[in-house]
Scaffold this active site. Sequence first.
Site, PDB file in Angstrom:
ATOM      1  N   GLY A  12     -49.400 -47.306  80.616  1.00 61.67           N
ATOM      2  CA  GLY A  12     -48.165 -48.038  80.318  1.00 61.67           C
ATOM      3  C   GLY A  12     -46.917 -47.313  80.779  1.00 61.67           C
ATOM      4  O   GLY A  12     -45.951 -47.183  80.030  1.00 61.67           O
ATOM      5  N   ARG A  15     -42.301 -48.500  82.546  1.00 60.53           N
ATOM      6  CA  ARG A  15     -40.908 -48.388  82.100  1.00 60.53           C
ATOM      7  C   ARG A  15     -40.933 -47.617  80.778  1.00 60.53           C
ATOM      8  O   ARG A  15     -41.964 -47.076  80.372  1.00 60.53           O
ATOM      9  CB  ARG A  15     -40.282 -49.775  81.902  1.00 60.53           C
ATOM     10  N   SER A 145     -46.860 -44.142  65.732  1.00 57.97           N
ATOM     11  CA  SER A 145     -45.585 -44.694  65.269  1.00 57.97           C
ATOM     12  C   SER A 145     -45.303 -44.315  63.813  1.00 57.97           C
ATOM     13  O   SER A 145     -46.232 -44.240  62.993  1.00 57.97           O
ATOM     14  CB  SER A 145     -45.599 -46.219  65.381  1.00 57.97           C
ATOM     15  N   TYR A 158     -48.989 -54.235  64.170  1.00 61.03           N
ATOM     16  CA  TYR A 158     -48.515 -53.043  64.895  1.00 61.03           C
ATOM     17  C   TYR A 158     -48.669 -51.808  64.011  1.00 61.03           C
ATOM     18  O   TYR A 158     -49.251 -50.799  64.431  1.00 61.03           O
ATOM     19  CB  TYR A 158     -47.056 -53.241  65.314  1.00 61.03           C
ATOM     20  N   LYS A 162     -51.320 -48.729  64.732  1.00 63.41           N
ATOM     21  CA  LYS A 162     -50.809 -47.370  64.975  1.00 63.41           C
ATOM     22  C   LYS A 162     -51.407 -46.388  63.958  1.00 63.41           C
ATOM     23  O   LYS A 162     -51.692 -45.234  64.299  1.00 63.41           O
ATOM     24  CB  LYS A 162     -49.289 -47.355  64.944  1.00 63.41           C
TER      25      LYS A 162
HETATM   26  N1  LIG Z   1     -39.454 -47.914  71.440  1.00 65.12           N
HETATM   27  C1  LIG Z   1     -39.635 -47.573  70.173  1.00 65.12           C
HETATM   28  O1  LIG Z   1     -38.706 -47.612  69.349  1.00 65.12           O
HETATM   29  C2  LIG Z   1     -40.991 -47.062  69.712  1.00 65.12           C
HETATM   30  C3  LIG Z   1     -41.111 -46.495  68.434  1.00 65.12           C
HETATM   31  C4  LIG Z   1     -42.331 -45.973  68.036  1.00 65.12           C
HETATM   32  C5  LIG Z   1     -43.410 -46.006  68.915  1.00 65.12           C
HETATM   33  N2  LIG Z   1     -43.256 -46.577  70.127  1.00 65.12           N
HETATM   34  C6  LIG Z   1     -44.425 -46.572  71.035  1.00 65.12           C
HETATM   35  O2  LIG Z   1     -44.054 -45.966  72.272  1.00 65.12           O
HETATM   36  C7  LIG Z   1     -44.846 -46.515  73.328  1.00 65.12           C
HETATM   37  C8  LIG Z   1     -43.949 -47.032  74.444  1.00 65.12           C
HETATM   38  O3  LIG Z   1     -43.033 -47.980  73.918  1.00 65.12           O
HETATM   39  P1  LIG Z   1     -41.932 -48.675  74.859  1.00 65.12           P
HETATM   40  O4  LIG Z   1     -40.826 -49.086  73.976  1.00 65.12           O
HETATM   41  O5  LIG Z   1     -41.674 -47.816  76.040  1.00 65.12           O
HETATM   42  O6  LIG Z   1     -42.760 -50.012  75.277  1.00 65.12           O
HETATM   43  P2  LIG Z   1     -42.808 -50.903  76.597  1.00 65.12           P
HETATM   44  O7  LIG Z   1     -41.612 -50.687  77.445  1.00 65.12           O
HETATM   45  O8  LIG Z   1     -43.108 -52.294  76.164  1.00 65.12           O
HETATM   46  O9  LIG Z   1     -44.064 -50.323  77.381  1.00 65.12           O
HETATM   47  C9  LIG Z   1     -45.354 -50.695  77.017  1.00 65.12           C
HETATM   48  C10 LIG Z   1     -46.289 -50.391  78.161  1.00 65.12           C
HETATM   49  O10 LIG Z   1     -47.602 -50.828  77.790  1.00 65.12           O
HETATM   50  C11 LIG Z   1     -48.160 -51.538  78.858  1.00 65.12           C
HETATM   51  N3  LIG Z   1     -49.098 -52.568  78.404  1.00 65.12           N
HETATM   52  C12 LIG Z   1     -48.851 -53.619  77.586  1.00 65.12           C
HETATM   53  N4  LIG Z   1     -49.953 -54.395  77.469  1.00 65.12           N
HETATM   54  C13 LIG Z   1     -50.921 -53.800  78.203  1.00 65.12           C
HETATM   55  C14 LIG Z   1     -52.276 -54.110  78.502  1.00 65.12           C
HETATM   56  N5  LIG Z   1     -52.878 -55.212  78.022  1.00 65.12           N
HETATM   57  N6  LIG Z   1     -52.970 -53.270  79.314  1.00 65.12           N
HETATM   58  C15 LIG Z   1     -52.376 -52.178  79.819  1.00 65.12           C
HETATM   59  N7  LIG Z   1     -51.097 -51.821  79.594  1.00 65.12           N
HETATM   60  C16 LIG Z   1     -50.372 -52.634  78.797  1.00 65.12           C
HETATM   61  C17 LIG Z   1     -46.987 -52.174  79.585  1.00 65.12           C
HETATM   62  O11 LIG Z   1     -47.356 -52.428  80.936  1.00 65.12           O
HETATM   63  P3  LIG Z   1     -46.553 -53.524  81.867  1.00 65.12           P
HETATM   64  O12 LIG Z   1     -45.090 -53.324  81.567  1.00 65.12           O
HETATM   65  O13 LIG Z   1     -46.902 -53.140  83.263  1.00 65.12           O
HETATM   66  O14 LIG Z   1     -47.053 -54.873  81.482  1.00 65.12           O
HETATM   67  C18 LIG Z   1     -45.922 -51.103  79.461  1.00 65.12           C
HETATM   68  O15 LIG Z   1     -46.009 -50.204  80.539  1.00 65.12           O
HETATM   69  C19 LIG Z   1     -45.730 -47.575  72.689  1.00 65.12           C
HETATM   70  O16 LIG Z   1     -46.979 -47.018  72.329  1.00 65.12           O
HETATM   71  C20 LIG Z   1     -44.956 -47.946  71.424  1.00 65.12           C
HETATM   72  O17 LIG Z   1     -45.771 -48.500  70.430  1.00 65.12           O
HETATM   73  C21 LIG Z   1     -42.096 -47.112  70.550  1.00 65.12           C
END
Ligand SMILES: NC(=O)c1ccc[n+]([C@@H]2O[C@H](COP(=O)([O-])OP(=O)(O)OC[C@H]3O[C@@H](n4cnc5c(N)ncnc54)[C@H](OP(=O)(O)O)[C@@H]3O)[C@@H](O)[C@H]2O)c1
Length: 253
Positions: A12, A15, A145, A158, A162
């Site tokens: 993932g 971005r 998370s 979610y 997690k």
């Molecule tokens: N942002 C926050 O506040 C926050 C807080 C706590 C934890 N997190 C965790 O941090 C991580 C990154 O978060 P983010 O905000 O950067 O999320 P994001 O921008 O939505 O990135 C998610 C990634 O997962 C990939 N993905 C989704 N469905 C998939 C599938 N079926 N198979 C393979 N890849 C898949 C997406 O690929 P494509 O884009 O190519 O489809 C994308 O690269 C996640 O684990 C999230 O739960 C985030």
Amino acid sequence: MRPTGRRVLVSGASRGLGRAVAQAFAANGDRVAVHYASRADEARTTLDSLPGTGHALTGGDLTDPAGAVRVADAAATALGGLDVLVNNAAVNTRHPLPDTPYDAWVAAWQQHVAVNLLATANLSHLAARRMIDQGTGGRIVNIGSRGAFRGEPDHPAYGATKAAVHALGQSLAVSLAPYGIAVASVAPGFFATERVAPRLTGPEGDAIRAQSPFGRVGTPEEIAAAVLWLASPAAEWSSGTILDLNGASHLRT
Ligand SMILES: NC(=O)c1ccc[n+]([C@@H]2O[C@H](COP(=O)([O-])OP(=O)(O)OC[C@H]3O[C@@H](n4cnc5c(N)ncnc54)[C@H](OP(=O)(O)O)[C@@H]3O)[C@@H](O)[C@H]2O)c1
């Protein structure tokens, strides 16, 4: 485990945090397989942003077990093996129980379990088997998370998945230690990525920032720095940990 020059698969990484993690490893002198599911162009932007040479792009839907095999094979072939896996790919869609019809509830749970938990378990198997066969040791870092501990009333699947990711990491930390493979998870609170940008700029933005006594949300670079450290040789003794990265917004006892 070498401190640099390692072969790293980041799931993932099109971005958001995945991109920041890929950049942190590349800046450390490691070679990175940038994985994506649907955003090929953004993943190419990640790849082009990486310092150093020998990085690779590998696309595939990780909810398909055979797709996960193809992703792991492509990464290992391009990099010549695997030393580090960062399980970052995840989904997070809103489905509060009182407002969610049953069909949508079932679909949300199935999708969260498929991406957040099963894909993490499958990629962990595929990477760890390689590390065992290589005899090199290795590192697995899961992106968990804060929601696993604090509750996610609007995103219950979610939070549950997690929590399962944290538990999976702890089990694998024990079973893989004899092979020199350390497994750890990070439990971030809110940090600013493209995915959550509308919430941060919208009416709930101030309340989200106020969750932390620092009065802000985290940055992807802050999370990536911790992931890089947990994958380092120095972090072997942290195997099994779940590292809070939430700006003191939620203190576990
Ligand atoms: N942002 C926050 O506040 C926050 C807080 C706590 C934890 N997190 C965790 O941090 C991580 C990154 O978060 P983010 O905000 O950067 O999320 P994001 O921008 O939505 O990135 C998610 C990634 O997962 C990939 N993905 C989704 N469905 C998939 C599938 N079926 N198979 C393979 N890849 C898949 C997406 O690929 P494509 O884009 O190519 O489809 C994308 O690269 C996640 O684990 C999230 O739960 C985030």
